[in-house]
Design an enzyme around this catalytic site. Structure first.
Site, mmCIF file in Angstrom:
data_model
loop_
_atom_site.group_PDB
_atom_site.id
_atom_site.type_symbol
_atom_site.label_atom_id
_atom_site.label_comp_id
_atom_site.label_asym_id
_atom_site.label_seq_id
_atom_site.Cartn_x
_atom_site.Cartn_y
_atom_site.Cartn_z
ATOM 1 C CE LYS A 35 -3.930 85.242 18.322
ATOM 2 N NZ LYS A 35 -4.469 85.685 16.771
ATOM 3 C CG ASP A 65 -6.888 86.517 16.772
ATOM 4 O OD1 ASP A 65 -8.910 87.347 16.876
ATOM 5 O OD2 ASP A 65 -6.667 87.153 17.054
ATOM 6 C CG LEU A 66 -11.712 82.474 12.964
ATOM 7 C CD1 LEU A 66 -13.044 81.441 12.774
ATOM 8 C CD2 LEU A 66 -11.171 82.899 12.199
ATOM 9 C CE LYS A 67 -9.033 90.778 16.464
ATOM 10 N NZ LYS A 67 -7.813 89.674 16.062
ATOM 11 C CG PHE A 68 -17.481 85.178 13.830
ATOM 12 C CD1 PHE A 68 -16.930 84.797 12.492
ATOM 13 C CD2 PHE A 68 -17.427 83.990 14.351
ATOM 14 C CE1 PHE A 68 -16.638 84.217 11.948
ATOM 15 C CE2 PHE A 68 -17.385 83.006 14.123
ATOM 16 C CZ PHE A 68 -16.155 82.847 12.908
ATOM 17 C CG HIS A 69 -18.181 93.934 13.263
ATOM 18 N ND1 HIS A 69 -17.940 94.996 14.067
ATOM 19 C CD2 HIS A 69 -19.702 93.882 14.304
ATOM 20 C CE1 HIS A 69 -18.720 95.776 13.738
ATOM 21 N NE2 HIS A 69 -19.683 94.957 14.196
ATOM 22 C CG ASP A 70 -22.898 89.921 8.721
ATOM 23 O OD1 ASP A 70 -23.990 90.844 8.947
ATOM 24 O OD2 ASP A 70 -22.008 89.183 8.330
ATOM 25 C CG ASN A 73 -30.391 84.926 11.550
ATOM 26 O OD1 ASN A 73 -30.308 83.946 12.244
ATOM 27 N ND2 ASN A 73 -30.005 84.751 9.678
ATOM 28 C CB THR A 126 -4.482 97.849 19.877
ATOM 29 O OG1 THR A 126 -4.502 96.360 19.325
ATOM 30 C CG2 THR A 126 -4.648 97.204 21.308
ATOM 31 N N GLY A 216 3.535 85.424 19.979
ATOM 32 C CA GLY A 216 3.431 85.301 18.505
ATOM 33 C C GLY A 216 5.226 85.304 18.671
ATOM 34 N NE ARG A 217 5.106 89.296 15.551
ATOM 35 C CZ ARG A 217 4.950 90.636 14.932
ATOM 36 N NH1 ARG A 217 5.510 91.416 13.919
ATOM 37 N NH2 ARG A 217 4.566 91.437 15.967
HETATM 38 O O1 C5P Z 1 3.811 88.281 17.694
HETATM 39 P P1 C5P Z 1 2.928 88.967 18.038
HETATM 40 O O2 C5P Z 1 3.780 88.368 19.624
HETATM 41 O O3 C5P Z 1 2.989 90.302 18.499
HETATM 42 O O4 C5P Z 1 2.263 88.063 17.826
HETATM 43 C C1 C5P Z 1 0.209 88.837 18.933
HETATM 44 C C2 C5P Z 1 -0.553 87.731 17.886
HETATM 45 O O5 C5P Z 1 -1.954 89.104 18.338
HETATM 46 C C3 C5P Z 1 -0.700 88.407 16.570
HETATM 47 O O6 C5P Z 1 -1.576 87.161 15.755
HETATM 48 C C4 C5P Z 1 -1.420 89.543 16.406
HETATM 49 O O7 C5P Z 1 -2.526 89.422 15.231
HETATM 50 C C5 C5P Z 1 -2.270 89.327 17.877
HETATM 51 N N1 C5P Z 1 -3.277 90.783 18.297
HETATM 52 C C6 C5P Z 1 -2.448 91.366 18.520
HETATM 53 N N2 C5P Z 1 -2.763 92.602 19.476
HETATM 54 C C7 C5P Z 1 -4.307 92.314 18.839
HETATM 55 C C8 C5P Z 1 -4.844 92.133 18.799
HETATM 56 C C9 C5P Z 1 -4.456 90.843 18.590
HETATM 57 O O8 C5P Z 1 -1.022 91.402 18.697
HETATM 58 N N3 C5P Z 1 -4.920 94.147 20.147
#
Ligand code: C5P
Length: 237
Positions: A35, A65-70, A73, A126, A216-217
């Site tokens: 992602k 994961d660009l979360k468009f909101h506009d 069009n 969240t 992620g981490r």
């Molecule tokens: O490092 P970690 O596992 O916490 O990363 C979670 C990823 O998911 C990050 O890229 C974070 O921006 C994304 N994310 C999140 N909670 C959300 C939506 C997206 O942690 N509600």
């Protein structure tokens, strides 16, 4: 590759292009999916995405994961621009943009990607609690709002939502078996929480009905990211 291939999307969250390339080269062969988000895309653009995908095995799935909101069009145009280029496996928009925006985005997504890109909705961020939602004019009832917005996304033709682990059960019940639930906030047993407050293990989240997990981490922060990814993938087989 196992049956768990591409269940785990590794969040490559770094403002450093070379680090993103190095991490992706290590992790994508294991997870099959990564992602990339707003920080990366606003720093390096489509060319940065191409640099990263070039070091991943063919067929690696990308969640952009660009979360468009506009207005509809504009969002449809943005979706078209992305999908004409490299057609990620997943792209997302905010459900708060409404039915017409989501429906138009889905049509643009289908047409421009040739059906290769699935479109997800973000329901309620969240990071917003009841107090923060009240401050932007929303009525109390966070859990109900998440379900309402997910159903609106489903009615608009979207393929699923990004949701937190504690929303999985309610959304699976409300939206049926075929709706995709992409779930971040995942921590294998013993992993550091970082800034995540409510987390769940990969096994628990999948057991409740998540279709994909974002991790992620726990992977990117490990001394050996490939090994950390292998441990997580191995734990859900
Ligand atoms: O490092 P970690 O596992 O916490 O990363 C979670 C990823 O998911 C990050 O890229 C974070 O921006 C994304 N994310 C999140 N909670 C959300 C939506 C997206 O942690 N509600």
């Amino acid at each position: 590759m196992s049956g768990s291939y591409s269940l785990i999307f590794c969040a490559i969250d770094t403002p450093d292009l070379q680090r993103a390339v190095d991490l992706s080269a290590q992790v994508a062969p294991v997870t099959g999916a990564i992602k990339l988000g707003l920080e990366f895309f606003n720093s390096f653009g489509p060319q940065g995405v191409e640099r990263v995908m070039a070091v991943c095995p063919t067929g690696t799935q990308l969640f952009l994961d660009l979360k468009f909101h506009d207005i509809p069009n504009t969002v449809a145009g943005a979706v078209r621009s992305i999908c004409r280029g490299f057609a990620p496996a997943y792209l997302n928009v905010h459900a708060a943009g409404g039915f017409a925006m989501m429906e138009g985005a889905k049509e643009a997504c289908e047409a421009a990607s040739g059906g290769r890109t699935k479109l997800l909705a973000v329901t309620v961020l969240t990071s917003l609690d009841e107090t923060a939602l009240g401050a932007v004019g929303y009525q109390p009832g966070l859990a109900e709002r998440v379900v309402q917005m997910a159903k609106l996304a489903q009615d608009s033709g979207l393929d699923g939502v990004v949701c937190s682990s504690h929303e999985i059960a309610a959304l699976r019940a409300a939206c049926g078996a075929d709706f995709e639930l992409m779930v971040p906030g995942i921590r294998p047993a013993g992993a550091a929480l970082g800034d995540q407050k409510r987390v769940m293990s990969p096994q628990e989240a999948l057991g409740l009905g998540a279709t994909h997990l974002v991790v992620g981490r726990p992977i990117t922060g490990a001394d050996d990211p490939a090994e950390a990814a292998r441990a997580i993938v191995g734990g859900i087989q």
